[in-house]
Write an enzyme that holds these catalytic residues in place. Sequence first.
Site, PDB file in Angstrom:
ATOM      1  N   SER A   7     -11.552 -17.676   3.833  1.00  0.00           N
ATOM      2  CA  SER A   7     -10.137 -17.532   3.200  1.00  0.00           C
ATOM      3  C   SER A   7      -9.243 -17.455   4.110  1.00  0.00           C
ATOM      4  CB  SER A   7     -10.183 -16.122   2.438  1.00  0.00           C
ATOM      5  OG  SER A   7     -10.598 -15.068   2.997  1.00  0.00           O
ATOM      6  N   GLU A   9      -4.763 -16.820   4.554  1.00  0.00           N
ATOM      7  CA  GLU A   9      -3.661 -16.305   4.033  1.00  0.00           C
ATOM      8  C   GLU A   9      -2.244 -16.751   4.391  1.00  0.00           C
ATOM      9  OE1 GLU A   9      -3.869 -11.881   4.567  1.00  0.00           O
ATOM     10  OE2 GLU A   9      -1.802 -11.821   5.158  1.00  0.00           O
ATOM     11  N   THR A  40       0.473 -12.982   0.385  1.00  0.00           N
ATOM     12  CA  THR A  40       0.895 -11.482   0.780  1.00  0.00           C
ATOM     13  C   THR A  40       2.361 -11.219  -0.391  1.00  0.00           C
ATOM     14  OG1 THR A  40       2.561 -12.216   2.315  1.00  0.00           O
ATOM     15  CG2 THR A  40       0.281 -11.545   3.091  1.00  0.00           C
ATOM     16  N   ALA A  43       6.833  -5.572   0.822  1.00  0.00           N
ATOM     17  CA  ALA A  43       7.051  -4.065   0.581  1.00  0.00           C
ATOM     18  C   ALA A  43       7.933  -4.036  -0.663  1.00  0.00           C
ATOM     19  CB  ALA A  43       7.753  -3.575   1.852  1.00  0.00           C
ATOM     20  N   GLY A  99       0.545  -0.817   0.641  1.00  0.00           N
ATOM     21  CA  GLY A  99       1.500  -1.168   1.413  1.00  0.00           C
ATOM     22  C   GLY A  99       2.192  -0.262   2.270  1.00  0.00           C
ATOM     23  N   ASP A 100       3.722  -0.379   2.621  1.00  0.00           N
ATOM     24  CA  ASP A 100       4.400   0.348   3.258  1.00  0.00           C
ATOM     25  C   ASP A 100       5.699   0.540   2.781  1.00  0.00           C
ATOM     26  OD1 ASP A 100       2.617   1.068   5.395  1.00  0.00           O
ATOM     27  OD2 ASP A 100       2.945  -1.163   6.039  1.00  0.00           O
ATOM     28  N   TYR A 136     -10.187  -1.168   8.301  1.00  0.00           N
ATOM     29  CA  TYR A 136      -9.278  -1.085   9.641  1.00  0.00           C
ATOM     30  C   TYR A 136     -10.126  -0.648  10.611  1.00  0.00           C
ATOM     31  CZ  TYR A 136      -5.163  -1.298   6.900  1.00  0.00           C
ATOM     32  OH  TYR A 136      -4.423  -1.537   5.881  1.00  0.00           O
ATOM     33  N   HIS A 140      -6.702   2.995  10.631  1.00  0.00           N
ATOM     34  CA  HIS A 140      -5.204   2.742  10.389  1.00  0.00           C
ATOM     35  C   HIS A 140      -4.198   3.494  11.034  1.00  0.00           C
ATOM     36  CE1 HIS A 140      -1.836   3.297   7.654  1.00  0.00           C
ATOM     37  NE2 HIS A 140      -1.842   2.083   7.373  1.00  0.00           N
ATOM     38  N   PHE A 207       3.789  -6.697  16.771  1.00  0.00           N
ATOM     39  CA  PHE A 207       3.147  -6.595  15.600  1.00  0.00           C
ATOM     40  C   PHE A 207       1.831  -5.699  15.694  1.00  0.00           C
ATOM     41  CE2 PHE A 207       0.754  -8.214  11.909  1.00  0.00           C
ATOM     42  CZ  PHE A 207       1.614  -7.544  10.919  1.00  0.00           C
ATOM     43  N   HIS A 257     -11.375 -14.348   7.479  1.00  0.00           N
ATOM     44  CA  HIS A 257     -10.306 -14.532   6.540  1.00  0.00           C
ATOM     45  C   HIS A 257      -9.166 -14.588   7.713  1.00  0.00           C
ATOM     46  CE1 HIS A 257      -7.035 -13.442   3.565  1.00  0.00           C
ATOM     47  NE2 HIS A 257      -6.447 -12.807   4.743  1.00  0.00           N
TER      48      HIS A 257
HETATM   49  P1  FAD Z   1      -4.650   2.929   2.109  1.00  0.00           P
HETATM   50  O1  FAD Z   1      -5.917   2.556   1.994  1.00  0.00           O
HETATM   51  O2  FAD Z   1      -4.067   3.655   1.097  1.00  0.00           O
HETATM   52  O3  FAD Z   1      -4.807   3.767   3.565  1.00  0.00           O
HETATM   53  C1  FAD Z   1      -3.283   4.081   3.949  1.00  0.00           C
HETATM   54  C2  FAD Z   1      -3.567   5.391   5.035  1.00  0.00           C
HETATM   55  O4  FAD Z   1      -3.826   6.445   4.007  1.00  0.00           O
HETATM   56  C3  FAD Z   1      -4.797   5.318   5.831  1.00  0.00           C
HETATM   57  O5  FAD Z   1      -4.194   5.906   6.925  1.00  0.00           O
HETATM   58  C4  FAD Z   1      -5.759   6.072   4.967  1.00  0.00           C
HETATM   59  O6  FAD Z   1      -6.734   6.657   5.791  1.00  0.00           O
HETATM   60  C5  FAD Z   1      -5.012   6.966   4.337  1.00  0.00           C
HETATM   61  N1  FAD Z   1      -5.492   7.492   2.984  1.00  0.00           N
HETATM   62  C6  FAD Z   1      -5.978   6.434   2.098  1.00  0.00           C
HETATM   63  N2  FAD Z   1      -6.388   6.886   0.951  1.00  0.00           N
HETATM   64  C7  FAD Z   1      -6.202   8.445   1.161  1.00  0.00           C
HETATM   65  C8  FAD Z   1      -6.382   9.529   0.130  1.00  0.00           C
HETATM   66  N3  FAD Z   1      -6.750   9.287  -1.156  1.00  0.00           N
HETATM   67  N4  FAD Z   1      -5.998  10.947   0.739  1.00  0.00           N
HETATM   68  C9  FAD Z   1      -5.246  10.959   1.714  1.00  0.00           C
HETATM   69  N5  FAD Z   1      -5.142   9.683   2.550  1.00  0.00           N
HETATM   70  C10 FAD Z   1      -5.380   8.801   2.346  1.00  0.00           C
HETATM   71  N6  FAD Z   1       1.129  -4.923   3.244  1.00  0.00           N
HETATM   72  C11 FAD Z   1       2.260  -5.526   2.459  1.00  0.00           C
HETATM   73  O7  FAD Z   1       3.167  -4.809   2.213  1.00  0.00           O
HETATM   74  N7  FAD Z   1       1.920  -6.682   1.729  1.00  0.00           N
HETATM   75  C12 FAD Z   1       0.577  -7.381   1.945  1.00  0.00           C
HETATM   76  O8  FAD Z   1       0.474  -8.494   1.387  1.00  0.00           O
HETATM   77  C13 FAD Z   1      -0.250  -6.938   3.036  1.00  0.00           C
HETATM   78  N8  FAD Z   1      -1.625  -7.532   2.765  1.00  0.00           N
HETATM   79  C14 FAD Z   1      -2.434  -7.230   3.852  1.00  0.00           C
HETATM   80  C15 FAD Z   1      -3.599  -7.535   3.802  1.00  0.00           C
HETATM   81  C16 FAD Z   1      -4.782  -7.156   4.876  1.00  0.00           C
HETATM   82  C17 FAD Z   1      -6.066  -7.680   4.609  1.00  0.00           C
HETATM   83  C18 FAD Z   1      -4.451  -6.069   5.593  1.00  0.00           C
HETATM   84  C19 FAD Z   1      -5.464  -5.579   6.620  1.00  0.00           C
HETATM   85  C20 FAD Z   1      -3.130  -5.257   5.185  1.00  0.00           C
HETATM   86  C21 FAD Z   1      -2.024  -5.867   4.735  1.00  0.00           C
HETATM   87  N9  FAD Z   1      -0.900  -5.243   4.456  1.00  0.00           N
HETATM   88  C22 FAD Z   1       0.005  -5.709   3.601  1.00  0.00           C
HETATM   89  C23 FAD Z   1      -0.751  -3.961   5.090  1.00  0.00           C
HETATM   90  C24 FAD Z   1      -0.935  -2.698   4.311  1.00  0.00           C
HETATM   91  O9  FAD Z   1      -0.032  -2.688   3.272  1.00  0.00           O
HETATM   92  C25 FAD Z   1      -0.770  -1.696   5.330  1.00  0.00           C
HETATM   93  O10 FAD Z   1      -1.705  -1.639   6.529  1.00  0.00           O
HETATM   94  C26 FAD Z   1      -0.595  -0.092   4.753  1.00  0.00           C
HETATM   95  O11 FAD Z   1      -0.036   0.654   5.669  1.00  0.00           O
HETATM   96  C27 FAD Z   1      -1.955   0.136   4.311  1.00  0.00           C
HETATM   97  O12 FAD Z   1      -2.400  -0.175   3.089  1.00  0.00           O
HETATM   98  P2  FAD Z   1      -3.994   0.186   2.712  1.00  0.00           P
HETATM   99  O13 FAD Z   1      -4.065  -0.631   1.261  1.00  0.00           O
HETATM  100  O14 FAD Z   1      -4.802  -0.107   3.672  1.00  0.00           O
HETATM  101  O15 FAD Z   1      -3.702   1.719   2.264  1.00  0.00           O
END
Ligand code: FAD
Length: 278
Positions: A7, A9, A40, A43, A99-100, A136, A140, A207, A257
């Site tokens: 895939s 991106e 993507t 935010a 997301g962030d 990750y 992460h 980055f 990917h």
């Molecule tokens: P989560 O899986 O929610 O994890 C975030 C953090 O919280 C981690 O440290 C985890 O250990 C912790 N955590 C998770 N669940 C829990 C819980 N239930 N209780 C306590 N702690 C928990 N960002 C964008 O804004 N737009 C995009 O399009 C985008 N695309 C991406 C594509 C890929 C393939 C990747 C790898 C990242 C992408 N990102 C994108 C970045 C991503 O949004 C950030 O890395 C963000 O900080 C974490 O997202 P996540 O979905 O992994 O979060």
Amino acid sequence: MAEHIFSMEFFPPKTAEGATKLRETRRQLAQLNPRFFSVTFGAGGSTRERTLETVLEIQGEGLGAAPHLSCIGSTEESIREILQTYKAHGIRHIVALRGDLPSGVADPGEFRYANELVAFIRKETGDWFEIEVAAYPEMHPQARNYQQDLLNFKRKVEAGANAAITQYFFNADAYFQFRDECLALAIDIPIVPGIMPISNYGQLARFSTMCGAEIPRWLAKKLESYYDDSASIKAFGLDFMTQLCDRLLTNDAPGLHFYTLNQAGLTSTLWQRLGLSR
Ligand code: FAD
């Protein structure tokens, strides 16, 4: 052996010029016949319309397309609306992320973590969407520790994710270790390595610090030694990435990917060097 999942991106272009350029990039990359292109999502929903437009354009060309969707800072109602719009357009594949929060925004909204988004998508739309989540191998950056991060990854799988795409990495062993630990936790979805072709070292270093991807010291020193000789950086980067991808595929990674940054060149050269079929 199952067929590899490839895939690529994109980010949604901001200008008409960017959109034209992305069409050309896509025309070139579509010849490689990846399973899907993902787009993507900015935010706080800042690219909501443009992500959808780009996905519809890709879909309209008869290609597989998957919008990313991030939930932090959103309400359930706004996510429900987006899901319904995607569904109405026949979109069946989604990359679900936390997301962030944009800088200056403090309110996390109604979703705190991606596992809650995955559960919400399943609750609202059943099996309509194929759901990818992020993984990750090098942890992460906000995780409390490696083990907690793994367990948090497992929560997303248990909530209904079908597959995962990793943050990019330059150390294959980090990926293999992560994959083995996942297997030990009975996580058996495909975990596809995210591949970042190397082009601009300064940008990559900044980055990588932000997203917690390690550039091994020897690799950083080697890339730094080219200063602003971008042709040498790209040439060396291609050699390095070819070896990395080759090692991943030889050792049973389920696919790759590519983070294309909306450019076709490095991804298609890498593809040719790896001898991947169309
Ligand atoms: P989560 O899986 O929610 O994890 C975030 C953090 O919280 C981690 O440290 C985890 O250990 C912790 N955590 C998770 N669940 C829990 C819980 N239930 N209780 C306590 N702690 C928990 N960002 C964008 O804004 N737009 C995009 O399009 C985008 N695309 C991406 C594509 C890929 C393939 C990747 C790898 C990242 C992408 N990102 C994108 C970045 C991503 O949004 C950030 O890395 C963000 O900080 C974490 O997202 P996540 O979905 O992994 O979060």
